[in-house]
Write a protein that holds these residues in place. Structure first.
Motif, mmCIF file in Angstrom:
data_model
loop_
_atom_site.group_PDB
_atom_site.id
_atom_site.type_symbol
_atom_site.label_atom_id
_atom_site.label_comp_id
_atom_site.label_asym_id
_atom_site.label_seq_id
_atom_site.Cartn_x
_atom_site.Cartn_y
_atom_site.Cartn_z
ATOM 1 N N GLY A 84 0.868 -1.171 0.092
ATOM 2 C CA GLY A 84 0.136 -0.556 0.335
ATOM 3 C C GLY A 84 0.657 1.190 0.170
ATOM 4 O O GLY A 84 0.633 2.519 -0.182
ATOM 5 N N THR A 85 2.164 1.110 0.117
ATOM 6 C CA THR A 85 2.314 2.252 -0.207
ATOM 7 C C THR A 85 2.777 2.979 -1.165
ATOM 8 O O THR A 85 2.945 2.507 -2.523
ATOM 9 C CB THR A 85 4.365 2.145 0.471
ATOM 10 N N ASP A 86 2.797 4.198 -1.505
ATOM 11 C CA ASP A 86 3.063 5.297 -2.545
ATOM 12 C C ASP A 86 4.122 5.576 -2.813
ATOM 13 O O ASP A 86 5.374 5.461 -2.093
ATOM 14 C CB ASP A 86 2.433 6.476 -1.761
ATOM 15 N N LEU A 87 4.954 5.290 -3.895
ATOM 16 C CA LEU A 87 6.288 5.066 -3.714
ATOM 17 C C LEU A 87 6.368 6.435 -5.476
ATOM 18 O O LEU A 87 7.599 7.030 -5.386
ATOM 19 C CB LEU A 87 6.522 3.837 -6.079
ATOM 20 N N MET A 88 5.914 6.796 -5.807
ATOM 21 C CA MET A 88 6.271 7.917 -7.512
ATOM 22 C C MET A 88 4.757 8.736 -7.705
ATOM 23 O O MET A 88 3.384 8.209 -7.618
ATOM 24 C CB MET A 88 6.801 7.311 -8.351
ATOM 25 N N ARG A 89 4.562 10.120 -7.269
ATOM 26 C CA ARG A 89 3.189 10.733 -8.215
ATOM 27 C C ARG A 89 3.553 11.603 -8.955
ATOM 28 O O ARG A 89 4.777 12.052 -9.263
ATOM 29 C CB ARG A 89 3.247 11.988 -6.589
ATOM 30 N N LEU A 90 2.517 11.597 -9.945
ATOM 31 C CA LEU A 90 2.990 12.563 -11.531
ATOM 32 C C LEU A 90 2.135 12.913 -11.691
ATOM 33 O O LEU A 90 0.815 12.776 -11.289
ATOM 34 C CB LEU A 90 3.552 11.471 -12.676
ATOM 35 N N THR A 91 2.265 14.163 -12.409
ATOM 36 C CA THR A 91 1.017 15.216 -13.304
ATOM 37 C C THR A 91 1.620 15.469 -14.494
ATOM 38 O O THR A 91 2.426 16.067 -14.867
ATOM 39 C CB THR A 91 0.969 16.423 -12.446
ATOM 40 N N GLY A 92 1.212 15.131 -15.050
ATOM 41 C CA GLY A 92 1.312 16.019 -16.793
ATOM 42 C C GLY A 92 0.115 14.942 -17.988
ATOM 43 O O GLY A 92 -0.517 14.945 -17.294
ATOM 44 N N ASN A 93 0.775 15.310 -18.909
ATOM 45 C CA ASN A 93 0.020 14.974 -20.106
ATOM 46 C C ASN A 93 -0.556 13.216 -20.177
ATOM 47 O O ASN A 93 0.023 12.837 -19.800
ATOM 48 C CB ASN A 93 0.937 14.933 -21.023
ATOM 49 N N ALA A 94 -2.374 13.625 -20.496
ATOM 50 C CA ALA A 94 -2.481 12.047 -20.396
ATOM 51 C C ALA A 94 -2.089 11.813 -21.489
ATOM 52 O O ALA A 94 -2.459 10.308 -20.830
ATOM 53 C CB ALA A 94 -3.446 13.109 -20.133
ATOM 54 N N ARG A 95 -1.887 12.235 -22.465
ATOM 55 C CA ARG A 95 -1.978 10.785 -23.575
ATOM 56 C C ARG A 95 -0.052 10.344 -22.952
ATOM 57 O O ARG A 95 0.069 8.800 -23.387
ATOM 58 C CB ARG A 95 -1.793 11.107 -25.213
ATOM 59 N N ALA A 96 0.820 11.121 -22.647
ATOM 60 C CA ALA A 96 2.105 11.128 -22.609
ATOM 61 C C ALA A 96 2.044 9.784 -21.117
ATOM 62 O O ALA A 96 2.462 8.807 -21.209
ATOM 63 C CB ALA A 96 2.703 11.488 -21.739
ATOM 64 N N LEU A 97 2.017 10.159 -20.367
ATOM 65 C CA LEU A 97 1.299 9.016 -18.763
ATOM 66 C C LEU A 97 0.672 7.553 -19.773
ATOM 67 O O LEU A 97 1.387 6.559 -19.245
ATOM 68 C CB LEU A 97 0.584 10.234 -18.375
ATOM 69 N N LEU A 98 -0.406 7.709 -20.213
ATOM 70 C CA LEU A 98 -0.748 6.580 -20.883
ATOM 71 C C LEU A 98 0.147 6.081 -21.984
ATOM 72 O O LEU A 98 -0.093 4.659 -22.086
ATOM 73 C CB LEU A 98 -2.168 6.572 -21.348
ATOM 74 N N THR A 99 0.714 6.096 -21.930
ATOM 75 C CA THR A 99 1.388 5.737 -23.201
ATOM 76 C C THR A 99 3.056 5.125 -22.973
ATOM 77 O O THR A 99 3.535 4.162 -22.955
ATOM 78 C CB THR A 99 1.841 6.572 -24.605
ATOM 79 N N ALA A 100 3.371 5.603 -22.418
ATOM 80 C CA ALA A 100 4.184 5.135 -21.448
ATOM 81 C C ALA A 100 4.181 4.243 -20.128
ATOM 82 O O ALA A 100 5.122 3.910 -19.741
ATOM 83 C CB ALA A 100 5.360 6.941 -20.296
ATOM 84 N N GLU A 101 2.743 3.975 -19.308
ATOM 85 C CA GLU A 101 2.517 3.484 -17.813
ATOM 86 C C GLU A 101 2.596 2.486 -18.794
ATOM 87 O O GLU A 101 3.699 1.424 -16.971
ATOM 88 C CB GLU A 101 0.914 3.485 -18.064
ATOM 89 N N ARG A 102 2.481 0.964 -19.565
ATOM 90 C CA ARG A 102 3.400 -0.173 -19.548
ATOM 91 C C ARG A 102 4.476 -0.244 -19.651
ATOM 92 O O ARG A 102 5.729 -1.138 -18.605
ATOM 93 C CB ARG A 102 2.666 -1.064 -20.781
#
Length: 281
Positions: A84-102
């Motif tokens: 349950g530990t949070d490792l990283m928080r991110l805020t940015g372009n939605a497409r970039a986040l979704l594309t890099a996620e995997r």
């Protein structure tokens, strides 16, 4: 924080991985469904208790697609964290986040899995005086990263490749005509570290007399290992290897060997259960 690792080109790794995932058409789902100017906030968290590895690399995937992305790393590689530990928080372009996620998650899950398994083995050795080593049983192309993950989990790296130490095994001995001749040839070639694999106690003295600088005691049970260590008498470091399991490694470490090498650290580590959840902002 800049991530650097000797022998590893982070930019090339990130680029090649994204090309593999994007192909020529790119992320067609995100392009069709997500507006180009949409923004997401995301949290990467661990669903299990793990030892973390690879966050810096995950960050590089996101920044490759959105250089202005705001990223807050909440723990560092090598940290032990609870479920349950949070490792990283991110805020940015939605497409970039979704594309890099995997790509980002694949990397962190795999490397954290290696680090977590390594930590379990390292914990078993605590107090024995033996040092845990990894091996060359790594996925092609990922050796530097996987060996980085074993260090994050508490191990020390064995050979990085075939180039940084000689390891004379039974096939080398068979062709050379004997242990002594194989060692002599390695030393004559100017190799400073010559590791000799022995699977019988009667091979120890010939290997040492020839000039071996370390003995790899292969597939020996603890009583045999203890006797081998006594026979070596501290003349060179000793390494136990072969078939080491979590339930047997402590008994092996207690025999007095200098090192215990475990191929399973990189060969058999399950991926850590790490997720990434997004919200629209």
């Amino acid at each position: 924080m800049t991530f650097t690792l000797s022998g590893f080109d982070l930019h090339a790794f990130v680029t090649a991985t994204l090309v593999e995932d994007l192909g020529e058409a790119g992320d067609i789902t995100s392009a069709a469904v997500i507006p180009a100017d949409a923004r997401f906030a995301g949290v990467m968290d661990s669903r299990d208790a793990i030892t973390v590895a690879g966050l810096s690399i995950a960050e590089a995937f996101f920044r490759a697609l959105d250089p202005d992305m705001h990223i807050e790393r909440l723990v560092e590689d090598g940290a032990r964290v609870a479920a349950g530990t949070d490792l990283m928080r991110l805020t940015g372009n939605a497409r970039a986040l979704l594309t890099a996620e995997r790509s980002a998650l694949n990397t962190v899950q795999h490397l954290s899995g290696v680090a977590t398994l390594t930590r379990a083995y390292a914990d078993k050795l605590l107090g024995t005086g033996a040092t845990l080593l990894d091996t060359r049983k790594t996925l092609p192309g990922l050796r530097v990263l996987e060996k980085y993950a074993t260090r994050a989990g508490g191990a020390r790296n064995h050979r990085m490749g075939l180039w940084d130490a000689a390891m004379i095994k039974d096939n080398h001995v068979a062709v050379a005509g004997g242990v002594a001749e194989a060692v002599r040839r390695a030393l004559a070639a100017g190799i400073k570290e010559v590791i000799v694999e022995v699977d019988r106690v009667d091979q120890i003295e010939p290997a040492l007399a020839a000039g071996a600088t370390r003995l790899l005691l292969d597939n020996m049970d603890p009583p045999t290992l203890r006797g081998a260590v006594t026979l070596v008498g501290g003349r060179v470091p000793t390494e136990a290897s072969g078939g080491v399991r979590l339930e047997t490694i402590r008994a092996i470490g207690e025999t007095g060997v200098t090192y215990v090498s475990v191929g399973r650290l990189t060969q058999s580590a399950p991926a850590a259960d790490i997720g990434l959840d997004f919200t629209s902002i």
